[in-house]
Design an enzyme around this catalytic site. Structure first.
Site, PDB file in Angstrom:
ATOM      1  N   SER A 143       0.881  -1.174   0.000  1.00 41.33           N
ATOM      2  CA  SER A 143       0.000   0.000   0.000  1.00 41.33           C
ATOM      3  C   SER A 143       0.914   1.218   0.000  1.00 41.33           C
ATOM      4  O   SER A 143       2.107   1.104   0.307  1.00 41.33           O
ATOM      5  CB  SER A 143      -0.827  -0.013   1.288  1.00 41.33           C
ATOM      6  OG  SER A 143      -1.449   1.233   1.506  1.00 41.33           O
ATOM      7  N   TYR A 156      -1.617  -1.044  10.462  1.00 46.51           N
ATOM      8  CA  TYR A 156      -1.717  -1.299   9.015  1.00 46.51           C
ATOM      9  C   TYR A 156      -0.405  -0.884   8.337  1.00 46.51           C
ATOM     10  O   TYR A 156       0.165  -1.633   7.544  1.00 46.51           O
ATOM     11  CB  TYR A 156      -2.909  -0.517   8.453  1.00 46.51           C
ATOM     12  CG  TYR A 156      -3.166  -0.733   6.978  1.00 46.51           C
ATOM     13  CD1 TYR A 156      -3.704  -1.934   6.505  1.00 46.51           C
ATOM     14  CD2 TYR A 156      -2.878   0.266   6.045  1.00 46.51           C
ATOM     15  CE1 TYR A 156      -3.954  -2.130   5.155  1.00 46.51           C
ATOM     16  CE2 TYR A 156      -3.122   0.077   4.692  1.00 46.51           C
ATOM     17  CZ  TYR A 156      -3.658  -1.125   4.247  1.00 46.51           C
ATOM     18  OH  TYR A 156      -3.895  -1.311   2.904  1.00 46.51           O
TER      19      TYR A 156
HETATM   20  P1  NAI Z   1     -11.389  -6.214  -0.301  1.00 42.95           P
HETATM   21  O1  NAI Z   1     -11.940  -6.395   1.085  1.00 42.95           O
HETATM   22  O2  NAI Z   1     -12.287  -5.749  -1.362  1.00 42.95           O
HETATM   23  O3  NAI Z   1     -10.685  -7.551  -0.786  1.00 42.95           O
HETATM   24  C1  NAI Z   1      -9.838  -8.280   0.059  1.00 42.95           C
HETATM   25  C2  NAI Z   1     -10.159  -9.763  -0.074  1.00 42.95           C
HETATM   26  O4  NAI Z   1      -9.297 -10.464   0.809  1.00 42.95           O
HETATM   27  C3  NAI Z   1     -11.596 -10.064   0.361  1.00 42.95           C
HETATM   28  O5  NAI Z   1     -12.251 -10.884  -0.593  1.00 42.95           O
HETATM   29  C4  NAI Z   1     -11.426 -10.788   1.690  1.00 42.95           C
HETATM   30  O6  NAI Z   1     -12.448 -11.760   1.932  1.00 42.95           O
HETATM   31  C5  NAI Z   1     -10.061 -11.435   1.507  1.00 42.95           C
HETATM   32  N1  NAI Z   1      -9.437 -11.747   2.797  1.00 42.95           N
HETATM   33  C6  NAI Z   1      -9.424 -11.010   3.928  1.00 42.95           C
HETATM   34  N2  NAI Z   1      -8.805 -11.680   4.918  1.00 42.95           N
HETATM   35  C7  NAI Z   1      -8.393 -12.851   4.381  1.00 42.95           C
HETATM   36  C8  NAI Z   1      -7.698 -13.970   4.890  1.00 42.95           C
HETATM   37  N3  NAI Z   1      -7.315 -14.035   6.176  1.00 42.95           N
HETATM   38  N4  NAI Z   1      -7.442 -15.016   4.069  1.00 42.95           N
HETATM   39  C9  NAI Z   1      -7.857 -14.984   2.771  1.00 42.95           C
HETATM   40  N5  NAI Z   1      -8.539 -13.962   2.228  1.00 42.95           N
HETATM   41  C10 NAI Z   1      -8.796 -12.895   3.022  1.00 42.95           C
HETATM   42  O7  NAI Z   1     -10.158  -5.212  -0.104  1.00 42.95           O
HETATM   43  P2  NAI Z   1      -9.061  -4.708  -1.135  1.00 42.95           P
HETATM   44  O8  NAI Z   1      -9.033  -3.255  -0.993  1.00 42.95           O
HETATM   45  O9  NAI Z   1      -9.232  -5.316  -2.435  1.00 42.95           O
HETATM   46  O10 NAI Z   1      -7.741  -5.273  -0.446  1.00 42.95           O
HETATM   47  C11 NAI Z   1      -6.780  -6.044  -1.156  1.00 42.95           C
HETATM   48  C12 NAI Z   1      -5.395  -5.571  -0.798  1.00 42.95           C
HETATM   49  O11 NAI Z   1      -5.211  -4.234  -1.278  1.00 42.95           O
HETATM   50  C13 NAI Z   1      -5.128  -5.530   0.693  1.00 42.95           C
HETATM   51  O12 NAI Z   1      -3.852  -6.071   0.946  1.00 42.95           O
HETATM   52  C14 NAI Z   1      -5.160  -4.050   1.020  1.00 42.95           C
HETATM   53  O13 NAI Z   1      -4.386  -3.733   2.136  1.00 42.95           O
HETATM   54  C15 NAI Z   1      -4.608  -3.478  -0.255  1.00 42.95           C
HETATM   55  N6  NAI Z   1      -4.865  -2.061  -0.456  1.00 42.95           N
HETATM   56  C16 NAI Z   1      -6.144  -1.596  -0.627  1.00 42.95           C
HETATM   57  C17 NAI Z   1      -6.376  -0.236  -0.794  1.00 42.95           C
HETATM   58  C18 NAI Z   1      -7.740   0.330  -0.990  1.00 42.95           C
HETATM   59  O14 NAI Z   1      -7.878   1.553  -1.083  1.00 42.95           O
HETATM   60  N7  NAI Z   1      -8.782  -0.481  -1.107  1.00 42.95           N
HETATM   61  C19 NAI Z   1      -5.256   0.719  -0.773  1.00 42.95           C
HETATM   62  C20 NAI Z   1      -3.973   0.127  -0.591  1.00 42.95           C
HETATM   63  C21 NAI Z   1      -3.790  -1.211  -0.439  1.00 42.95           C
END
Ligand code: NAI
Length: 300
Positions: A143, A156
């Site tokens: 991130s 985080y």
């Molecule tokens: P999201 O919540 O839409 O997707 C994340 C997915 O990971 C979900 O489907 C969730 O069920 C799954 N997940 C959560 N815990 C888990 C576990 N213990 N084992 C397996 N799967 C798990 O969120 P997003 O935003 O797509 O997040 C993806 C990555 O992007 C993360 O690492 C987040 O930190 C990173 N990120 C997101 C940003 C944003 O603005 N949305 C900004 C910077 C980084």
């Protein structure tokens, strides 16, 4: 890496957001995609989407903090789809609150998923990639919070700084095996991350933060203005073609990154004011030469 066609891509967190964007873009590029996610709803939703467009994608229910389950997921992938050449450690969670109110459980949950999940992905798949000897590519999703810290996102940030550091080191270590490593550092992305506490496990439920519905709503509004995950993955695939370490397709971070760098550069002395520098550098150069000679000897 230029060609993704036919390669097996394993994407953690592939059921939603950033991971689902990666699944769509890499499936379109011809990769054979496996999505692994803790949420059955996200998996169903994503797999329905791929069924609907006629793209075969395999889904695995996986908690990335569960090492034995990770091993089983790797075996299932190899059995049903093939050996993994593209690993996307994308799953992550985020929760904001004052660091001084954080509980051990806040630390264990966020560090466990965001950093521990990446470690488990690496430990599971890197030995397999090396043994197979056909190279590969690993993308760890950190991130901008892995490059610039802010108080309310303390844990985080710590988890994401760890992912950035590990990725940089891993890239150096795996270069000789023709395994590329990139670290994806998004700013705001339009995803479901505001809902992530739904999958916080009961044994780590104790939190020091009090987040009411208004705050979650405010986060939802912010994320809804974020980059489309498919666009983010399109930036990523281009960066992988260029074998880039950092993937940061966000212009608004140029200023803050410069500021952060300047803060450090400002306190580093000029070589003429640091008489010990030459001796330290000579010791490092000697050690590097010894190491090169040792590995040359081993190779012969
Ligand atoms: P999201 O919540 O839409 O997707 C994340 C997915 O990971 C979900 O489907 C969730 O069920 C799954 N997940 C959560 N815990 C888990 C576990 N213990 N084992 C397996 N799967 C798990 O969120 P997003 O935003 O797509 O997040 C993806 C990555 O992007 C993360 O690492 C987040 O930190 C990173 N990120 C997101 C940003 C944003 O603005 N949305 C900004 C910077 C980084």
């Amino acid at each position: 890496m230029q060609d993704f066609a036919g390669k097996v891509a394993f994407i953690t967190g592939g059921g939603s957001g950033v991971g689902l964007g990666q699944a769509k873009v890499f499936a379109r590029a011809g990769a054979r995609v496996v999505i692994a996610d803790i949420s059955a709803d996200h998996l169903d939703h994503a797999l329905n989407y791929f069924r609907h467009i006629g793209t075969p994608v395999h889904g695995i229910h996986l908690d990335v903090t569960d090492r034995a389950a990770f091993e089983r997921a790797a075996q299932e992938t190899e059995r049903l789809v093939g050996p993994v050449q593209l690993l996307f450690n994308t799953a992550g969670v985020s929760m904001f609150g004052p660091l001084e109110k954080s509980t051990y459980e806040d630390y264990d949950w966020m560090m466990g998923v965001n950093f521990g999940g990446v470690v488990n992905g690496i430990q599971t798949f890197v030995p397999r990639m090396i043994e197979r000897g056909q190279g590969g590519y690993i993308v760890n999703t950190a991130s901008m919070s892995g490059l610039i810290a802010s108080g309310p996102a303390g844990i985080y940030c710590a988890s994401k700084f760890a992912v950035v550091g590990l990725s940089q080191a891993l890239r150096q270590s795996l270069d000789r095996y023709d395994i590329g490593v990139s670290v994806l550092c998004p700013g705001n992305v339009n995803t479901n991350i505001a809902e992530c506490t739904r999958n916080r496990p009961p044994h780590l439920a104790n939190t020091g933060y009090h987040i009411d519905a208004d705050v979650v709503d405010a986060f939802r509004t912010i994320y809804s203005a974020g980059m489309d995950p498919v666009h983010l993955a399109e930036h990523l695939i281009e960066a992988m073609r260029r074998n880039q370490l950092y993937v940061i397709p966000y212009a608004e971070f140029s200023g803050p990154m410069q500021e952060r760098l300047n803060l450090a550069l400002k306190v580093i002395p000029d070589p003429k004011d640091d008489p010990g520098m030459a001796g330290r550098e000579a010791a490092m150069t000697k050690r590097r030469a010894e190491r090169a000679a040792e590995s040359q000897k081993k190779a012969n």
